[in-house]
Design an enzyme around this catalytic site. Structure first.
Site, short mmCIF file in Angstrom:
data_model
loop_
_atom_site.label_atom_id
_atom_site.label_comp_id
_atom_site.label_asym_id
_atom_site.label_seq_id
_atom_site.Cartn_x
_atom_site.Cartn_y
_atom_site.Cartn_z
N GLY A 71 -23.69 23.66 -24.33
CA GLY A 71 -23.57 25.03 -23.85
C GLY A 71 -22.41 25.19 -22.86
O GLY A 71 -21.71 26.20 -22.87
N THR A 72 -22.21 24.18 -22.04
CA THR A 72 -21.14 24.26 -21.03
C THR A 72 -19.77 24.41 -21.71
O THR A 72 -18.98 25.28 -21.34
CB THR A 72 -21.16 22.99 -20.14
OG1 THR A 72 -22.41 22.97 -19.45
CG2 THR A 72 -20.03 22.98 -19.14
N ASN A 149 -31.90 31.54 -16.80
CA ASN A 149 -32.56 30.23 -16.83
C ASN A 149 -33.58 30.04 -15.70
O ASN A 149 -34.53 29.29 -15.85
CB ASN A 149 -31.52 29.10 -16.76
CG ASN A 149 -30.40 29.38 -15.79
OD1 ASN A 149 -29.75 30.42 -15.85
ND2 ASN A 149 -30.17 28.44 -14.89
N SER A 197 -27.22 26.00 -27.12
CA SER A 197 -27.25 24.58 -26.78
C SER A 197 -28.47 23.95 -27.44
O SER A 197 -29.58 24.49 -27.34
CB SER A 197 -27.33 24.41 -25.26
OG SER A 197 -27.53 23.05 -24.94
N ALA A 198 -28.28 22.81 -28.09
CA ALA A 198 -29.36 22.21 -28.89
C ALA A 198 -30.51 21.70 -28.03
O ALA A 198 -31.68 21.81 -28.40
CB ALA A 198 -28.81 21.07 -29.75
N THR A 235 -13.26 14.63 -34.06
CA THR A 235 -14.19 14.26 -35.13
C THR A 235 -15.61 14.67 -34.74
O THR A 235 -16.04 14.45 -33.62
CB THR A 235 -14.12 12.74 -35.39
OG1 THR A 235 -12.75 12.43 -35.69
CG2 THR A 235 -15.01 12.32 -36.54
N CYS A 322 -29.68 21.66 -4.64
CA CYS A 322 -29.31 20.73 -3.59
C CYS A 322 -27.84 20.39 -3.73
O CYS A 322 -27.44 19.80 -4.73
CB CYS A 322 -30.15 19.47 -3.71
SG CYS A 322 -29.84 18.32 -2.39
N1 PLP Z 1 -26.18 28.18 -19.97
C1 PLP Z 1 -27.44 28.23 -19.50
C2 PLP Z 1 -28.09 29.56 -19.26
C3 PLP Z 1 -28.14 27.05 -19.23
O1 PLP Z 1 -29.39 27.13 -18.74
C4 PLP Z 1 -27.49 25.82 -19.45
C5 PLP Z 1 -28.18 24.53 -19.13
O2 PLP Z 1 -28.87 24.42 -18.14
C6 PLP Z 1 -26.18 25.82 -19.95
C7 PLP Z 1 -25.57 27.02 -20.20
C8 PLP Z 1 -25.43 24.54 -20.19
O3 PLP Z 1 -25.79 23.96 -21.42
P1 PLP Z 1 -25.52 22.39 -21.67
O4 PLP Z 1 -26.52 21.65 -20.86
O5 PLP Z 1 -25.72 22.22 -23.15
O6 PLP Z 1 -24.11 22.13 -21.28
#
Ligand code: PLP
Length: 380
Positions: A71-72, A149, A197-198, A235, A322
């Site tokens: 996801g990042t 989140n 994100s998987a 790859t 933290c």
């Molecule tokens: N976006 C949100 C809302 C998330 O909660 C997270 C993970 O905590 C991410 C992005 C990041 O995803 P990844 O852990 O796959 O990099």
């Protein structure tokens, strides 16, 4: 490990059995998916089958799914500044840090949008901000997550998408936490880019996707080979992608079961209120993900609760972050105007596909004991 109750699905979900099996079966597919020979073609077809499953989870075309390392990276790819035009970036104050970091946007060209006390983005402010672009001569890029989140608050993504498009802008939504918990449909939500994100849906860690909508394109962050239609070089992580595909398929099928998860979550909140009547469930007044509960306990310290629950066999997380040894209230709760002292006592409980009533009961027993110990007078 002795019997434990894992209630931290928003941090990561356990690996699904079916995913582990498919992942293990894909590891021996050693061919390079870009090779024309049979070994390569076998790996390629495993990737394309998974791509179709991930696309189906959000109602997208398979060719619009770009696999990334998570996801990042997908958020960073979305935020890679568009070239040829001047762009101004807008993002809500409660975005994940990977969006808040701003990609390639400079701080001067990034505007943070406030949220209400319930953690929902204020679209009137967005609309007013975007009116300014006619004067400025630049195009807006807007990022608003599908659901938060920490609190689970669902954002008005479809409405935001319309506002952004009527201002000739591009719209991105981070749907990492929403996937598998609420129905996601690219056509209904309308984003130009959507992040997945998987590992939040029972897939492997280190694999995610940016899904394109409305014929949008991206500037690659990682350049090199022509993989992913020249949008993300390198790859492919074949086994990770295969696991992601199975997780997406199971998440789509399990949408029918989220009502049962919401029932367990609601029971948990009711019992918490009986033990600690002054506890506040954040974002409870707005649409929330069915699995998430962010509970602030006045006078308690989240770390104490998290550690106490952990010792009693229950995994949850705190709503505070933290950093450099100092526990600070999370940026999400601060943006919602939650007083610092209350935010310091916020824990996040997040349920998922394997959560059973037993887990909720174990949590409640431990929570009850902890509250009586920590705040004997309030609990009495
Ligand atoms: N976006 C949100 C809302 C998330 O909660 C997270 C993970 O905590 C991410 C992005 C990041 O995803 P990844 O852990 O796959 O990099």
């Amino acid at each position: 490990m002795s019997q434990r109750s894992y209630l931290d699905y928003n941090a990561t979900a356990p690996l699904r059995d079916e995913v582990r099996d498919a992942f293990a079966a894909a590891l021996p597919l050693y061919g390079n998916p870009s090779s024309v020979h049979e070994e390569g073609r076998v790996a390629r077809s495993a990737i394309e089958a998974a791509r179709a499953k991930v696309a189906a989870l959000v109602g997208a075309r398979p060719e619009d799914v770009i696999f990334t390392s998570g996801g990042t990276e997908a958020n960073a790819l979305a935020l890679a500044a568009q070239t040829g035009e001047a762009w101004q970036c807008y993002m809500s104050a409660v975005e994940h840090p990977s969006v808040l970091a701003g990609g390639r946007f400079y701080r001067e060209t990034t505007t943070t949008l406030p949220v209400t006390r319930d953690g929902v983005a204020d679209l009137e402010i967005l609309a007013k901000e975007l009116e300014k672009h006619h004067l400025g001569g630049w195009r807006p890029f807007v990022s608003l997550m599908t659901a938060n989140n920490e609190t689970g608050a669902i954002q008005p993504v479809a409405e935001a998408s319309k506002i952004v498009h009527s201002a000739n802008g591009l719209f991105h939504t981070d749907a990492v936490q929403a996937a598998g918990r609420i129905k996601l449909d690219m056509a209904a939500l309308g984003p130009d880019m959507l992040t997945l994100s998987a590992h939040k849906i029972g897939g492997p860690k280190g694999i995610g996707a940016l899904v394109l909508g409305n014929g949008a394109s991206v500037q690659p962050l990682i350049k090199g080979g022509g993989q992913e239609r020249r949008r993300r070089a390198g790859t492919e992580n074949v086994a990770g992608i295969v696991g992601f595909g199975i997780a997406a398929e199971l998440a789509a099928a399990d949408l029918a079961k989220v009502g049962a998860i919401a029932t367990l979550r609601d029971e948990l909140e009711k019992s918490v209120a009986a033990v600690a009547p002054d506890a506040i469930v954040l974002s409870a007044r707005v649409g929330r993900l069915p699995n998430t509960s962010c509970i602030a306990v006045p006078g308690a310290k989240a770390e104490t609760l998290v550690i106490g629950l952990d010792l009693a066999g229950v995994a949850v997380s705190s709503g505070s972050a933290c950093s450099s040894g100092k526990v600070e209230a999370s940026h999400v709760l601060s943006a919602m105007g939650v007083p610092e002292e209350l935010a310091q006592g916020a824990i996040r409980v997040s349920l998922g596909f394997a959560t059973k009533r037993d887990d909720i009961e174990r949590f409640l027993r431990a929570f009850d004991e902890l509250i009586k110990r920590l705040r004997p007078r309030v609990a009495a």
